[in-house]
Design a protein around this motif. Structure first.
Motif, PDB file in Angstrom:
ATOM      1  N   THR A 279     -10.013   2.008  -8.443  1.00 15.94           N
ATOM      2  CA  THR A 279      -9.322   1.476  -9.629  1.00 15.94           C
ATOM      3  C   THR A 279      -9.417   2.460 -10.796  1.00 15.94           C
ATOM      4  O   THR A 279      -8.429   2.713 -11.497  1.00 15.94           O
ATOM      5  N   ALA A 280     -10.608   3.041 -10.993  1.00 12.74           N
ATOM      6  CA  ALA A 280     -10.794   4.022 -12.068  1.00 12.74           C
ATOM      7  C   ALA A 280      -9.947   5.270 -11.808  1.00 12.74           C
ATOM      8  O   ALA A 280      -9.364   5.844 -12.739  1.00 12.74           O
TER       9      ALA A 280
ATOM     10  N   ARG B   1       1.887  10.200  -7.342  1.00 11.64           N
ATOM     11  CA  ARG B   1       1.706   8.892  -7.974  1.00 11.64           C
ATOM     12  C   ARG B   1       1.838   7.758  -6.958  1.00 11.64           C
ATOM     13  O   ARG B   1       1.105   6.769  -7.005  1.00 11.64           O
ATOM     14  N   MET B   2       2.751   7.926  -6.009  1.00 11.86           N
ATOM     15  CA  MET B   2       2.909   6.928  -4.947  1.00 11.86           C
ATOM     16  C   MET B   2       1.657   6.848  -4.081  1.00 11.86           C
ATOM     17  O   MET B   2       1.230   5.760  -3.678  1.00 11.86           O
ATOM     18  N   ALA B   3       1.050   7.986  -3.823  1.00  5.27           N
ATOM     19  CA  ALA B   3      -0.162   8.016  -2.991  1.00  5.27           C
ATOM     20  C   ALA B   3      -1.311   7.281  -3.674  1.00  5.27           C
ATOM     21  O   ALA B   3      -2.026   6.486  -3.046  1.00  5.27           O
ATOM     22  N   VAL B   4      -1.493   7.515  -4.967  1.00  6.09           N
ATOM     23  CA  VAL B   4      -2.579   6.862  -5.707  1.00  6.09           C
ATOM     24  C   VAL B   4      -2.337   5.356  -5.794  1.00  6.09           C
ATOM     25  O   VAL B   4      -3.264   4.553  -5.618  1.00  6.09           O
ATOM     26  N   THR B   5      -1.094   4.960  -6.030  1.00  6.18           N
ATOM     27  CA  THR B   5      -0.761   3.529  -6.098  1.00  6.18           C
ATOM     28  C   THR B   5      -0.971   2.861  -4.746  1.00  6.18           C
ATOM     29  O   THR B   5      -1.496   1.734  -4.662  1.00  6.18           O
ATOM     30  N   SER B   6      -0.580   3.531  -3.674  1.00  6.55           N
ATOM     31  CA  SER B   6      -0.771   2.988  -2.327  1.00  6.55           C
ATOM     32  C   SER B   6      -2.251   2.841  -2.001  1.00  6.55           C
ATOM     33  O   SER B   6      -2.661   1.875  -1.355  1.00  6.55           O
ATOM     34  N   LEU B   7      -3.058   3.792  -2.459  1.00  8.44           N
ATOM     35  CA  LEU B   7      -4.494   3.719  -2.259  1.00  8.44           C
ATOM     36  C   LEU B   7      -5.086   2.473  -2.918  1.00  8.44           C
ATOM     37  O   LEU B   7      -5.876   1.748  -2.297  1.00  8.44           O
ATOM     38  N   LEU B   8      -4.667   2.208  -4.153  1.00  7.50           N
ATOM     39  CA  LEU B   8      -5.160   1.010  -4.856  1.00  7.50           C
ATOM     40  C   LEU B   8      -4.692  -0.250  -4.136  1.00  7.50           C
ATOM     41  O   LEU B   8      -5.487  -1.203  -3.971  1.00  7.50           O
ATOM     42  N   ALA B   9      -3.445  -0.288  -3.691  1.00  5.97           N
ATOM     43  CA  ALA B   9      -2.921  -1.472  -2.998  1.00  5.97           C
ATOM     44  C   ALA B   9      -3.706  -1.746  -1.710  1.00  5.97           C
ATOM     45  O   ALA B   9      -4.059  -2.884  -1.409  1.00  5.97           O
ATOM     46  N   MET B  10      -3.979  -0.681  -0.939  1.00  2.00           N
ATOM     47  CA  MET B  10      -4.705  -0.854   0.307  1.00  2.00           C
ATOM     48  C   MET B  10      -6.156  -1.252   0.060  1.00  2.00           C
ATOM     49  O   MET B  10      -6.733  -2.028   0.836  1.00  2.00           O
ATOM     50  N   ALA B  11      -6.740  -0.753  -1.017  1.00  2.28           N
ATOM     51  CA  ALA B  11      -8.123  -1.141  -1.363  1.00  2.28           C
ATOM     52  C   ALA B  11      -8.197  -2.626  -1.690  1.00  2.28           C
ATOM     53  O   ALA B  11      -9.124  -3.326  -1.252  1.00  2.28           O
ATOM     54  N   CYS B  12      -7.221  -3.111  -2.452  1.00  5.43           N
ATOM     55  CA  CYS B  12      -7.186  -4.547  -2.783  1.00  5.43           C
ATOM     56  C   CYS B  12      -6.956  -5.386  -1.526  1.00  5.43           C
ATOM     57  O   CYS B  12      -7.584  -6.440  -1.352  1.00  5.43           O
TER      58      CYS B  12
END
Length: 240
Positions: free
Chosen positions: A211-212, A227-238
């Protein structure tokens, strides 16, 4: 004890289900190995691989073979007689973690190699913020890898069955038997309570770090793909 004394009520259908799961896993692993090695040999023979790519191909094929060897070594530990133990037969949590860790390295290296060939490398100015983001991303990657390995110890020790409440473990934030084994270091790898506690802490730390990382990346002008990669990472973590 022999399997018949532990599973007296198992039917033939139930045994077949377990057997076919194991058989399918082995066959799928061999198919993956062929999917690596056969095309690699063909491309190599046709001269389509550059010198650096030959090194990558050899490393990936070596990892595939090593992964299969680790799988055999892991399963072997579950079939060994343990005269001092009357617990349910299970594979070594150390070998399970090694097998999972090797698989993650193989998958990540394959994905990295494939994307490097398919997508051109972005040439961005090496600003201080970008360097910090890269270091933060590398640290987060290591943390996620460590969290996944700790999950293998949870699975290997059936540690998930010890406490089933969250965020507390039973009635306490820190359970009484966290350091029940001696020496203390043994608890980290062999005490089911400690293994589950560590996995919880690492999981919470990982999603906090991701998240940070996402929030920090929003402050930096990045290419759309990044930016898509970082957003996808957060989505998969959630989702995880």
């Amino acid at each position: 004890p022999c399997p018949s004394s532990l599973n007296r009520d198992m039917t033939l259908t139930e045994f077949k289900f377990i057997w076919y799961m194991e058989y399918s896993h082995r066959m799928w692993g061999r198919l993956v190995g062929l999917a690596y090695i056969v095309p690699a040999a063909y491309f190599w023979r046709r001269g389509w691989l550059s010198r650096p790519m030959k090194g990558c191909v050899l490393a990936l094929c070596g990892l595939v073979c090593f992964q299969g060897l680790l799988g055999w070594y892991m399963v072997k530990s579950g079939l060994e007689e343990k005269p001092d133990s009357y617990d349910i037969p299970r594979v070594s949590q150390y070998r399970l973690a090694a097998h999972l860790g090797s698989a993650l390295v193989l998958y990540s290296a394959s994905l990295w190699t494939g994307l490097s060939l398919l997508l051109p490398r972005h040439k961005l100015p090496e600003t201080r913020q970008l360097l910090r983001l890269r270091q933060f991303a590398h640290g987060t990657t290591a943390l996620i890898f460590l969290t996944a390995l700790s999950g293998a110890f949870v699975a290997g020790l059936d540690a998930g069955l010890v406490y089933n409440s969250f965020p507390k473990m039973g009635e306490r934030w820190i359970p009484d038997d966290l350091l029940a084994f001696s020496p203390v270091l043994k608890n980290i790898f062999e005490n089911p309570t400690t293994v589950q506690f560590d996995h919880r802490v690492l999981g919470i730390t990982s999603i906090t770090a991701i998240t940070a990382l996402y929030l920090f990346s929003r402050k930096i002008p990045l290419p759309r793909r990044t930016r898509m990669a970082v957003t996808s990472l957060l989505a998969m973590a959630c989702l995880q």
